[in-house]
Design a protein around this motif. Structure first.
Motif, PDB file in Angstrom:
ATOM      1  N   THR A 136       0.837  -1.206   0.000  1.00 41.92           N
ATOM      2  CA  THR A 136       0.000   0.000   0.000  1.00 41.92           C
ATOM      3  C   THR A 136       0.874   1.259   0.000  1.00 41.92           C
ATOM      4  N   PHE A 137       2.053   1.161   0.615  1.00 45.03           N
ATOM      5  CA  PHE A 137       3.004   2.283   0.580  1.00 45.03           C
ATOM      6  C   PHE A 137       3.398   2.592  -0.860  1.00 45.03           C
ATOM      7  N   LEU A 138       3.716   1.554  -1.627  1.00 42.69           N
ATOM      8  CA  LEU A 138       4.142   1.750  -3.019  1.00 42.69           C
ATOM      9  C   LEU A 138       3.003   2.292  -3.871  1.00 42.69           C
ATOM     10  N   ILE A 139       1.786   1.809  -3.610  1.00 39.93           N
ATOM     11  CA  ILE A 139       0.625   2.311  -4.360  1.00 39.93           C
ATOM     12  C   ILE A 139       0.420   3.797  -4.069  1.00 39.93           C
ATOM     13  N   ALA A 141       2.683   5.934  -2.983  1.00 37.98           N
ATOM     14  CA  ALA A 141       3.810   6.698  -3.527  1.00 37.98           C
ATOM     15  C   ALA A 141       3.634   6.928  -5.025  1.00 37.98           C
ATOM     16  N   ALA A 142       3.203   5.879  -5.734  1.00 40.33           N
ATOM     17  CA  ALA A 142       2.999   6.002  -7.178  1.00 40.33           C
ATOM     18  C   ALA A 142       1.875   6.995  -7.485  1.00 40.33           C
ATOM     19  N   GLY A 143       0.780   6.879  -6.742  1.00 40.48           N
ATOM     20  CA  GLY A 143      -0.336   7.795  -6.970  1.00 40.48           C
ATOM     21  C   GLY A 143      -0.002   9.219  -6.578  1.00 40.48           C
ATOM     22  N   GLY A 144       0.682   9.376  -5.424  1.00 41.56           N
ATOM     23  CA  GLY A 144       1.033  10.714  -4.962  1.00 41.56           C
ATOM     24  C   GLY A 144       1.957  11.439  -5.909  1.00 41.56           C
ATOM     25  N   GLY A 145       2.878  10.704  -6.529  1.00 43.30           N
ATOM     26  CA  GLY A 145       3.800  11.328  -7.470  1.00 43.30           C
ATOM     27  C   GLY A 145       3.132  11.812  -8.735  1.00 43.30           C
ATOM     28  N   SER A 146       1.962  11.234  -9.042  1.00 40.48           N
ATOM     29  CA  SER A 146       1.253  11.611 -10.278  1.00 40.48           C
ATOM     30  C   SER A 146       0.258  12.737 -10.083  1.00 40.48           C
ATOM     31  N   THR A 147      -0.055  13.038  -8.824  1.00 38.39           N
ATOM     32  CA  THR A 147      -1.128  14.010  -8.580  1.00 38.39           C
ATOM     33  C   THR A 147      -0.772  15.431  -8.992  1.00 38.39           C
ATOM     34  N   ILE A 148       0.526  15.747  -9.101  1.00 40.06           N
ATOM     35  CA  ILE A 148       0.903  17.123  -9.470  1.00 40.06           C
ATOM     36  C   ILE A 148       1.203  17.245 -10.967  1.00 40.06           C
ATOM     37  N   SER A 149       0.861  16.195 -11.700  1.00 39.56           N
ATOM     38  CA  SER A 149       1.086  16.255 -13.148  1.00 39.56           C
ATOM     39  C   SER A 149       0.276  17.400 -13.760  1.00 39.56           C
ATOM     40  N   HIS A 150       0.855  18.043 -14.766  1.00 41.91           N
ATOM     41  CA  HIS A 150       0.148  19.123 -15.459  1.00 41.91           C
ATOM     42  C   HIS A 150      -0.912  18.576 -16.413  1.00 41.91           C
ATOM     43  N   ASN A 151      -0.859  17.266 -16.629  1.00 41.58           N
ATOM     44  CA  ASN A 151      -1.888  16.610 -17.440  1.00 41.58           C
ATOM     45  C   ASN A 151      -3.050  16.236 -16.526  1.00 41.58           C
ATOM     46  N   PRO A 152      -4.229  16.846 -16.718  1.00 44.81           N
ATOM     47  CA  PRO A 152      -5.364  16.594 -15.811  1.00 44.81           C
ATOM     48  C   PRO A 152      -5.736  15.127 -15.708  1.00 44.81           C
ATOM     49  N   ASN A 153      -5.646  14.385 -16.818  1.00 43.44           N
ATOM     50  CA  ASN A 153      -6.012  12.974 -16.793  1.00 43.44           C
ATOM     51  C   ASN A 153      -5.041  12.161 -15.942  1.00 43.44           C
ATOM     52  N   VAL A 154      -3.740  12.462 -16.075  1.00 42.55           N
ATOM     53  CA  VAL A 154      -2.730  11.771 -15.279  1.00 42.55           C
ATOM     54  C   VAL A 154      -2.897  12.109 -13.804  1.00 42.55           C
ATOM     55  N   ALA A 155      -3.166  13.377 -13.518  1.00 37.23           N
ATOM     56  CA  ALA A 155      -3.362  13.813 -12.132  1.00 37.23           C
ATOM     57  C   ALA A 155      -4.574  13.125 -11.504  1.00 37.23           C
ATOM     58  N   HIS A 160      -6.830   8.919  -7.833  1.00 43.86           N
ATOM     59  CA  HIS A 160      -7.591   7.694  -7.593  1.00 43.86           C
ATOM     60  C   HIS A 160      -6.682   6.567  -7.102  1.00 43.86           C
ATOM     61  N   THR A 161      -5.472   6.504  -7.654  1.00 39.67           N
ATOM     62  CA  THR A 161      -4.512   5.484  -7.221  1.00 39.67           C
ATOM     63  C   THR A 161      -4.124   5.703  -5.768  1.00 39.67           C
ATOM     64  N   PHE A 162      -3.894   6.963  -5.436  1.00 34.92           N
ATOM     65  CA  PHE A 162      -3.522   7.303  -4.067  1.00 34.92           C
ATOM     66  C   PHE A 162      -4.645   6.943  -3.098  1.00 34.92           C
ATOM     67  N   LEU A 163      -5.877   7.248  -3.482  1.00 35.61           N
ATOM     68  CA  LEU A 163      -7.033   6.921  -2.645  1.00 35.61           C
ATOM     69  C   LEU A 163      -7.163   5.407  -2.483  1.00 35.61           C
ATOM     70  N   ALA A 164      -6.909   4.668  -3.556  1.00 37.46           N
ATOM     71  CA  ALA A 164      -6.973   3.207  -3.472  1.00 37.46           C
ATOM     72  C   ALA A 164      -5.940   2.676  -2.487  1.00 37.46           C
ATOM     73  N   GLY A 165      -4.720   3.230  -2.526  1.00 41.62           N
ATOM     74  CA  GLY A 165      -3.678   2.803  -1.603  1.00 41.62           C
ATOM     75  C   GLY A 165      -4.056   3.082  -0.159  1.00 41.62           C
ATOM     76  N   LEU A 166      -4.608   4.272   0.103  1.00 42.65           N
ATOM     77  CA  LEU A 166      -5.035   4.623   1.451  1.00 42.65           C
ATOM     78  C   LEU A 166      -6.178   3.730   1.924  1.00 42.65           C
ATOM     79  N   SER A 167      -7.109   3.432   1.036  1.00 41.05           N
ATOM     80  CA  SER A 167      -8.256   2.600   1.400  1.00 41.05           C
ATOM     81  C   SER A 167      -7.815   1.177   1.726  1.00 41.05           C
TER      82      SER A 167
END
Length: 293
Positions: A136-139, A141-155, A160-167
């Motif tokens: 869940t840490f890796l999930i 980390a992967a999601g958190g790193g993508s949230t600041i992407s300038h591409n809205p779809n990637v962000a 969603h990935t970050f939320l899945a990891g937390l859940s």
């Protein structure tokens, strides 16, 4: 369109990822408390030779780094780079606290010679939950790193990935907590001689004190995990994510209580070295035969 001042109207500034400017006063208090806790636990780990609790100690230092970065965010509230590093340190450090609780339950059950009340073999229960924690840490980390992407779809995918990891982390820890409650109930009802074996000792030598500390830690982590899942459910621009008071009341405070609970009840004071542990287990198995599950 004129730019919005991050200090005057942080919520209206789309460049401010937090939605507010962190308070240096609150940051300083939180960082000081976390550092004092980390230093105290470093001393206790060394004194009682509890290297198996190092995850908790290392996590505290990483957590302190996260608060240190909030000073930088106060000075540069529009910096997405500082924000993502600060956010990852603050949000991912508790994975280490969770791992420490996983390890402690296995150690406690072994020390009490009550491993039969854990639904998984003791040599697997810690491994299973720690692997879950790392996953869940890796999930996250992967999601958190993508949230600041300038591409809205990637962000959005990152969010969603970050939320899945937390859940998943919350679900895993809920299962762990239920296993722990069941373990204590079984010891209390089926092994009263072990439940009461330290009742004539001072509180700081009674294993039930350590059991209470683990329970307090678990409750604090559950509150914090529930808050983080709710926060991401509303999104990074939701009221939970953009209100500093919620961060300190539902994230920082529960974790501080969860971690400081171990200072007066450091596990190494109750769970001794392997030789003594084996001796205690042998005595209990002879004097008090194991009850049926």
């Amino acid at each position: 369109m004129p730019s919005v001042d991050s200090y005057l109207s942080p919520r209206d500034n789309s460049q401010n990822p937090l939605g507010y400017v962190p308070s240096d006063t609150l940051t300083g208090i939180a960082m000081a408390v976390v550092l004092v806790t980390a230093l105290t636990q470093t001393f206790l780990s060394s004194r009682y030779r509890t290297t198996w609790m190092l995850a908790l100690v290392v996590g505290q230092y990483c957590y302190a780094i996260g608060f240190g970065l909030r000073f930088a965010l106060h000075a540069h509230p529009d910096s997405s780079g500082i924000y993502i590093v600060e956010y990852l340190f603050i949000v991912l450090s508790p994975c280490a606290f969770i791992a420490a609780d996983y390890v402690l339950l296995g150690r406690l059950a072994t020390f009490l010679a009550c491993g039969e009340y854990i639904p998984l073999p003791l040599n697997r229960v810690t491994r299973v939950f720690v692997i879950s924690d790392i996953s869940t840490f890796l999930i996250q980390a992967a999601g958190g790193g993508s949230t600041i992407s300038h591409n809205p779809n990637v962000a959005l995918v990152g969010e969603h990935t970050f939320l899945a990891g937390l859940s998943l982390q919350l679900l895993s820890f809920l299962i762990f907590s239920m296993i722990y409650v069941r373990f204590l109930y079984k010891v209390y009802t089926l092994r009263p001689e072990i439940w009461k074996c330290d009742q004539h000792k001072p509180w700081y030598e009674d294993w039930r004190t350590l059991a209470c500390a683990l329970a307090i830690s678990s409750i604090g982590i559950l509150i914090r995990s529930g808050y983080r899942v709710a926060e991401l459910s509303y999104g990074f621009q939701g009221f939970l994510a953009t209100t500093e008071a919620y961060f300190y009341l539902l994230d920082t405070l529960p974790l501080v209580i969860a971690n400081t609970a171990y200072i007066p009840c450091w596990p190494g004071r109750f769970i001794h070295n392997n030789a003594e542990q084996s001796m205690n287990r042998s005595k209990r198995s002879v004097v008090y035969p194991s009850a049926q599950k």
